[in-house]
Design a protein around this motif. Structure first.
Motif, PDB file in Angstrom:
ATOM      1  N   VAL A 312       0.861  -1.200   0.000  1.00 21.25           N
ATOM      2  CA  VAL A 312       0.000   0.000   0.000  1.00 21.25           C
ATOM      3  C   VAL A 312       0.892   1.243   0.000  1.00 21.25           C
ATOM      4  N   PRO A 313       0.820   2.071  -1.065  1.00 24.48           N
ATOM      5  CA  PRO A 313       1.640   3.295  -1.064  1.00 24.48           C
ATOM      6  C   PRO A 313       1.169   4.245   0.037  1.00 24.48           C
ATOM      7  N   LEU A 314       2.055   5.129   0.443  1.00 23.30           N
ATOM      8  CA  LEU A 314       1.746   5.954   1.629  1.00 23.30           C
ATOM      9  C   LEU A 314       0.485   6.793   1.466  1.00 23.30           C
ATOM     10  N   HIS A 315       0.207   7.295   0.253  1.00 26.89           N
ATOM     11  CA  HIS A 315      -0.956   8.182   0.114  1.00 26.89           C
ATOM     12  C   HIS A 315      -2.265   7.428   0.304  1.00 26.89           C
ATOM     13  N   LEU A 316      -2.222   6.079   0.258  1.00 23.09           N
ATOM     14  CA  LEU A 316      -3.454   5.296   0.462  1.00 23.09           C
ATOM     15  C   LEU A 316      -3.482   4.625   1.840  1.00 23.09           C
ATOM     16  N   GLN A 317      -2.512   4.926   2.674  1.00 22.68           N
ATOM     17  CA  GLN A 317      -2.512   4.372   4.033  1.00 22.68           C
ATOM     18  C   GLN A 317      -3.558   5.107   4.869  1.00 22.68           C
ATOM     19  N   PRO A 318      -4.312   4.360   5.684  1.00 21.15           N
ATOM     20  CA  PRO A 318      -5.340   5.010   6.511  1.00 21.15           C
ATOM     21  C   PRO A 318      -4.794   6.185   7.336  1.00 21.15           C
ATOM     22  N   VAL A 319      -3.574   6.049   7.810  1.00 25.94           N
ATOM     23  CA  VAL A 319      -3.024   7.116   8.663  1.00 25.94           C
ATOM     24  C   VAL A 319      -2.915   8.445   7.905  1.00 25.94           C
ATOM     25  N   ALA A 321      -5.123   9.387   5.533  1.00 28.48           N
ATOM     26  CA  ALA A 321      -6.419   9.675   4.901  1.00 28.48           C
ATOM     27  C   ALA A 321      -6.702  11.174   4.907  1.00 28.48           C
ATOM     28  N   GLY A 322      -6.223  11.856   5.936  1.00 28.19           N
ATOM     29  CA  GLY A 322      -6.453  13.300   6.074  1.00 28.19           C
ATOM     30  C   GLY A 322      -5.843  14.114   4.939  1.00 28.19           C
ATOM     31  N   LEU A 323      -4.904  13.518   4.208  1.00 27.51           N
ATOM     32  CA  LEU A 323      -4.294  14.246   3.084  1.00 27.51           C
ATOM     33  C   LEU A 323      -5.226  14.274   1.880  1.00 27.51           C
ATOM     34  N   ASN A 324      -6.265  13.418   1.937  1.00 25.59           N
ATOM     35  CA  ASN A 324      -7.286  13.414   0.877  1.00 25.59           C
ATOM     36  C   ASN A 324      -6.729  13.086  -0.505  1.00 25.59           C
ATOM     37  N   LEU A 325      -5.860  12.137  -0.574  1.00 27.68           N
ATOM     38  CA  LEU A 325      -5.267  11.754  -1.858  1.00 27.68           C
ATOM     39  C   LEU A 325      -5.912  10.449  -2.303  1.00 27.68           C
ATOM     40  N   GLN A 326      -6.610  10.489  -3.423  1.00 29.65           N
ATOM     41  CA  GLN A 326      -7.389   9.325  -3.841  1.00 29.65           C
ATOM     42  C   GLN A 326      -6.540   8.352  -4.661  1.00 29.65           C
TER      43      GLN A 326
END
Ligand SMILES: Cc1ncc(COP(=O)(O)O)c(C=O)c1O
Length: 364
Positions: A312-319, A321-326
């Motif tokens: 799982v790449p970092l932008h899709l890690q739950p932690v 999620a606040g970055l809002n990167l789909q």
């Protein structure tokens, strides 16, 4: 059928046991478990090996990156540009300091930050660039340093997988403002616990990092800046000093084993690509396959362990999620995350083992 080790630390230990015992016994005898003489000896040897003025031995690779960014003054409201295709520590340390990780997609062949996309990610809030030298191969430092120079930004190399690698003949950890590595046991140079190091040619940054490593202390019980307990244990330094004696031979063996894997696998799967100006230490030997789970199962049935770095790449890690990167935002990283498969890699793999592993990877 005998199982194959993913990383065979026992084979290495058998080879260096007398030196390991001698080094560890010396620590037990003098009893200076915190910042004992082995720590300084290690720092001097590592700095010479890397070819920089300063090495600061620390408690882990994560602490190395954290301490480096603290020394550079990264903090709340800042942005740090990095890759989404890495271990969590790269993005986690940025966020721990209250800064925001800004991701740039990767190059499809090297898995490292795609330097042609870097400049577009720089904003007035950018405080630094944190490329990762993934799987043991250095990122594209000429291009990264050129962009950094244009905007007056520091570059921190996350060299947690690339200690010992070279870029245009220069060593990983000497290629930017600060280089940070990890000595986690399974790394190409690993201790028997957690450990890491920061490298720099800059005297001021070195002084700051030494302070931050010990609670921001400039002299005993006087604290001028915020720091942490980030010291490397003396016993871990002793282990690393013993392992350093065989490190060059082990890097050579890794290179030979990767070449042999390449011969055996080239026609069947996508094997690692190393730029002609780079040498890799193959912290991971990572291929790309179409049906990853089936391949893993086939290998597991034959006593051959595999791993996925990283699913799982970092932008899709739950932690984050606040970055809002789909999903779809960093397609090259996402595709790699679906397809990569790391095979056993350590300097003591035999040719028979390599042939056995390859035959299972290749079978469809
Ligand atoms: C790319 C990368 N960054 C950071 C780290 C963190 O190092 P450590 O586990 O020593 O804290 C690792 C280690 O696994 C890593 O592979």
């Amino acid at each position: 059928m005998t199982p194959i080790e993913f990383v065979d630390l026992k084979a290495q230990q058998r080879k260096i046991l007398p030196e390991l015992e001698r080094r560890m016994k010396a620590v037990l005898d003098h009893g200076r478990y915190i910042m004992g003489p082995e720590v300084q000896e290690l720092e001097e040897k590592l700095a010479a090996l890397v070819g920089v003025k300063h090495c600061i031995a620390v408690a882990s690779g994560t602490d190395a990156i954290l301490i480096a960014m603290m020394a550079l003054g990264v903090g709340a409201g800042d942005e740090v540009v990095t890759t989404p295709f890495t271990f969590i520590a790269t993005g986690e340390t940025i966020a721990l300091l209250g800064a925001k990780p800004v991701f740039v997609d990767i190059d499809s062949r090297t898995y490292n930050l795609n330097s042609s996309l870097l400049e577009a990610a720089i904003t007035p809030k950018t405080r630094g660039i944190l490329p990762v030298s993934l799987y043991g191969q250095c990122a594209d430092f000429d291009a990264i340093n050129a962009v950094a120079g244009k905007y007056g930004l520091p570059v921190i190399e996350d060299a947690c997988q690339s200690f010992g690698a070279t870029f245009r003949g220069r060593k990983s950890c000497s290629l930017s403002s600060i280089g940070c590595t990890s000595f986690f046991p399974s790394k190409p140079l690993g201790c028997y616990g957690d450990g890491g190091a920061c490298f720099t040619d800059n005297d001021d940054l070195a002084t700051k990092m030494r302070r931050i490593r010990v609670h921001g202390q400039d002299r005993r019980y006087h604290h001028s800046v915020l720091g942490l307990n980030g010291r490397m244990d003396t016993l871990q330094a002793a282990v690393l000093l013993a392992k350093l004696e065989v490190f060059a031979d082990e890097v050579e063996a890794r290179t030979r084993i990767a070449a042999r894997y390449g011969e055996l696998l080239r026609d069947a799967v996508e094997t690692p690509y190393v730029e002609p100006h780079n040498t890799s230490v193959y912290a991971q030997y990572t291929v790309q396959v179409d049906k990853r789970e089936a391949a893993q199962e086939r290998l597991r049935d034959e006593g051959i362990p595999t791993a996925v770095h990283y699913p799982v790449p970092l932008h899709l890690q739950p932690v984050f999620a606040g970055l809002n990167l789909q999903e779809g935002r960093y397609p090259v990283a996402e595709s790699a995350a679906r397809r990569v498969l790391s095979l056993p890699m350590h300097p003591y793999l035999t040719d028979a083992e390599l042939v056995r592993i390859a035959s299972r990877v290749v079978r469809r």
